[in-house]
Design a protein around this motif. Structure first.
Motif, short mmCIF file in Angstrom:
data_model
loop_
_atom_site.label_atom_id
_atom_site.label_comp_id
_atom_site.label_asym_id
_atom_site.label_seq_id
_atom_site.Cartn_x
_atom_site.Cartn_y
_atom_site.Cartn_z
N GLY A 64 10.18 -18.02 58.31
CA GLY A 64 9.25 -17.14 57.62
C GLY A 64 8.19 -16.55 58.52
O GLY A 64 7.46 -15.64 58.12
N ALA A 67 10.39 -13.16 59.39
CA ALA A 67 10.97 -12.36 58.31
C ALA A 67 10.77 -13.10 56.99
O ALA A 67 10.65 -14.33 57.00
CB ALA A 67 12.47 -12.12 58.56
N PRO A 68 10.74 -12.38 55.86
CA PRO A 68 10.57 -13.06 54.58
C PRO A 68 11.69 -14.09 54.35
O PRO A 68 12.86 -13.80 54.56
CB PRO A 68 10.66 -11.92 53.56
CG PRO A 68 10.28 -10.70 54.32
CD PRO A 68 10.80 -10.92 55.72
N GLU A 69 11.29 -15.28 53.92
CA GLU A 69 12.23 -16.37 53.66
C GLU A 69 11.83 -17.11 52.41
O GLU A 69 10.66 -17.18 52.08
CB GLU A 69 12.26 -17.37 54.84
CG GLU A 69 12.88 -16.84 56.09
CD GLU A 69 14.39 -16.63 55.98
OE1 GLU A 69 15.05 -17.33 55.19
OE2 GLU A 69 14.90 -15.74 56.69
N ARG A 75 7.77 -19.71 49.38
CA ARG A 75 8.25 -18.53 50.11
C ARG A 75 7.28 -18.25 51.25
O ARG A 75 6.07 -18.43 51.10
CB ARG A 75 8.34 -17.33 49.17
CG ARG A 75 9.30 -17.60 48.02
CD ARG A 75 9.27 -16.56 46.97
NE ARG A 75 10.01 -17.04 45.81
CZ ARG A 75 10.08 -16.41 44.68
NH1 ARG A 75 9.47 -15.25 44.52
NH2 ARG A 75 10.76 -16.93 43.67
N ARG A 77 6.37 -15.49 54.65
CA ARG A 77 6.66 -14.20 55.28
C ARG A 77 5.53 -13.84 56.25
O ARG A 77 4.39 -14.27 56.06
CB ARG A 77 6.84 -13.10 54.24
CG ARG A 77 5.58 -12.73 53.49
CD ARG A 77 5.83 -11.61 52.48
NE ARG A 77 4.62 -11.18 51.84
CZ ARG A 77 4.07 -11.75 50.78
NH1 ARG A 77 4.64 -12.79 50.23
NH2 ARG A 77 2.96 -11.27 50.26
N THR A 84 0.43 -15.32 58.43
CA THR A 84 1.64 -15.74 57.75
C THR A 84 1.24 -16.00 56.30
O THR A 84 0.21 -16.62 56.03
CB THR A 84 2.21 -17.02 58.39
OG1 THR A 84 2.54 -16.73 59.75
CG2 THR A 84 3.46 -17.49 57.66
#
Length: 138
Positions: A64, A67-69, A75, A77, A84
């Motif tokens: 994350g 990249a968005p995870e 969640r 990102r 972050t």
């Protein structure tokens, strides 16, 4: 050698109000649970007035950062130059916090020194864990 890493971080709670208050939080890693990290928020920073701890994978936190995870309760990102975003989804609502990416990177580097990524399975004592499960089942 210590088996636990704890790192205080400054989190900014994203709220409906324009001001984003800073709240203390702690990132926690224990090599006895090598795939997981925990993020704990103290009682004064929570709606319930009790410490709140979220557990999620170290892999999710690391991924994350770039990249968005995440598709579940947690969640992660990247956001801007050095932030972050962590989203914590619960039935009561969603908490969104910003943390300095540098703090998260330092934490992840420390965890990788303790347990290298990809070698987490070497920390597991499956025989002991199975024995504990069987003992609890009786």
């Amino acid at each position: 050698m210590s088996t636990v890493i704890e790192q205080p971080v400054e989190a900014r709670l994203v709220a409906a109000a324009p001001r984003m208050p800073s709240i203390p939080a702690t990132l926690h890693y224990d090599r006895r649970d090598p795939f997981a990290v925990r993020m704990t928020f103290p009682a004064p920073a929570t709606l319930e007035g009790v410490d709140v701890c979220w557990t999620f994978s170290r892999e999710l936190l690391a991924a994350g950062m770039t990249a968005p995870e995440g598709h579940g309760d947690v969640r992660v990102r990247p956001y801007g130059y050095d932030r972050t975003v962590l989203e914590f989804h619960a039935p009561e609502g969603t908490a969104v916090v910003h943390v300095r990416s540098g703090e998260v990177r330092r934490f992840l580097e420390a965890t990788a020194e303790l347990v290298p990524v990809g070698l987490e399975h070497l920390q597991l004592d499956l025989d002991q864990q199975l024995a504990e499960l069987m003992r609890d089942a009786c």
